[in-house]
Design a protein around this motif. Sequence first.
Motif, PDB file in Angstrom:
ATOM      1  N   ASP A   1       0.550  -1.069  -0.149  1.00  0.00           N
ATOM      2  CA  ASP A   1      -0.202  -0.181  -0.175  1.00  0.00           C
ATOM      3  C   ASP A   1       1.198   1.213   0.173  1.00  0.00           C
TER       4      ASP A   1
ATOM      5  N   GLU B   1       1.972   1.347  -3.591  1.00  0.00           N
ATOM      6  CA  GLU B   1       1.415   2.531  -4.290  1.00  0.00           C
ATOM      7  C   GLU B   1       1.162   4.004  -3.854  1.00  0.00           C
ATOM      8  N   SER B   2       1.236   4.282  -2.988  1.00  0.00           N
ATOM      9  CA  SER B   2       0.745   5.872  -2.498  1.00  0.00           C
ATOM     10  C   SER B   2       1.703   6.575  -3.187  1.00  0.00           C
TER      11      SER B   2
ATOM     12  N   SER C   1       4.201   5.618  -5.392  1.00  0.00           N
ATOM     13  CA  SER C   1       3.682   5.624  -7.263  1.00  0.00           C
ATOM     14  C   SER C   1       3.228   6.958  -7.641  1.00  0.00           C
ATOM     15  N   ALA C   2       1.981   6.575  -6.781  1.00  0.00           N
ATOM     16  CA  ALA C   2       0.567   7.961  -7.198  1.00  0.00           C
ATOM     17  C   ALA C   2       0.616   9.733  -7.120  1.00  0.00           C
ATOM     18  N   ARG C   3       2.080  10.009  -5.649  1.00  0.00           N
ATOM     19  CA  ARG C   3       2.912  10.626  -5.985  1.00  0.00           C
ATOM     20  C   ARG C   3       4.591  11.033  -6.559  1.00  0.00           C
TER      21      ARG C   3
END
Length: 483
Positions: free
Chosen positions: A71, A74-75, A77-79
């Motif tokens: 998780d 993913e957080s 990578s989203a940034r």
Amino acid sequence: MTETALVWFRRDLRVRDNPTLAAAADADRLIPVYCFDPREYGLREYGGERSFRFRKTGSHRVRFRRESVADLRESLSARGSGLVVRRGRPEEVLPELAAAVDADRVFAQTLPAPEEVAVENRATAALRDRGLAVHRFWTHTLYHVADLPTPFTAVDDTYTPFRKAVEAEASVRDPVGVPDLPSPPASVGSGRVPAGEIPSPVDLDEALSDPTPDERAVHSFPGGEGAGRDRLKQYLWRGDHLREYKETRNGMLGADYSSKLSPWLNEGCLSPRAVEREVRRYEDERVANESTYWLLFELLWRDFFQFQSRKHGGAFFRREGIRERTDLAWRGDGERLRRWKAGETGVPFVDANVRELVETGYVSNRGRQNAASFLANDLGVDWRRGAAFFETHLVDYDPCSNYGNWAYVAGVGNDSRDRSFDVLGQARTYDPDAEYVKTWLPELDALSPERAHEPWTMSEAEQEASGVRLGVDYPEPVVRPDG
């Protein structure tokens, strides 16, 4: 000159209210990294005098940790960032990675327990030997260690004076926001988050796979910051359960008798400051009462054990405890411990709690206290062996809270009072209909609540009539808690 920094994630697997990440984000290039340290898995020595071997991390916490690391990736990578995952000792992995990317600085969370401090110090020394600056941040408690009324070396060893001093003289810092993150170097391989196996080298004594979900579990406890934030919202806002927390917190069955935030707090998916801020908002918008205060009271208990561990170091984990109790004769490994671990003591309230722990990775605070008291005070078994068993199985294991509470109950920790529990009295009070006991010991389902809590009181005729024969369908008690 372009500056490259590493940020070493430990038990702070979040992007919100993460001062370590926020400080590291000022670099031109940033490499977030997480190490699956093999010393945290498999059979290990307890250490110190009268050591013994136990399994450090069981399948429930491994599953939660894997999901939390995934998780976090993913957080990030989203940034526009990412997460480098490595298997190995941080004192070896971090210098090698820093050299590969020509890093200038390393940012890391600092933690209070001796094992954590030792790893941190070894990693820091190895990095500084290579000329890197290391910046450490205290982020695991509600109150910052620098904001305590006294230095941590002088905090009171009893909770109530500690609590009163902190509440009167300290304040909780504001949470920090999510920073803008610089991109990582393209040349760094991201590594794989393990899936379905313990993240450990080949010397692992025994592989563990994901646990099979148990429909009786009070919660599924999915790992990660997103799941933790969702649980906080559900408990406070959607379910509106906080207003009755003090009245329901000693429950035994169901998801909402308590907040169930501990797994996310202990792995760092939620910060205690963020929880405190949300409770304050709830008080402003819904209700402020004894229950809302009590959740903050429990967060301060958690702080207390963190600071106690930092203060006392290894003494906090020794058999004699911080009180140096040499007057207690403890049993070691043996039949009593084996039966307790198997949930076969013949005392249903104890057995039910141990079985729930093993099957689900979680057990209520009331259950933990009773199981611990029975092992230490009724069976006379070395309390550290029970605490180590909890360390293996708890999805929400925290070294300071776990060992602090066990030492407290065993009479060697932070309270001079007798902490022995009347297990039968507790069973009648908190499980009056034996619903909890029968949930985890279905072999007792045909018994009345009274007999389900004390099956050894049945006559032979009652045993035959009920189909519960002691020594056959359910064990004879290893000791009788009623004397």
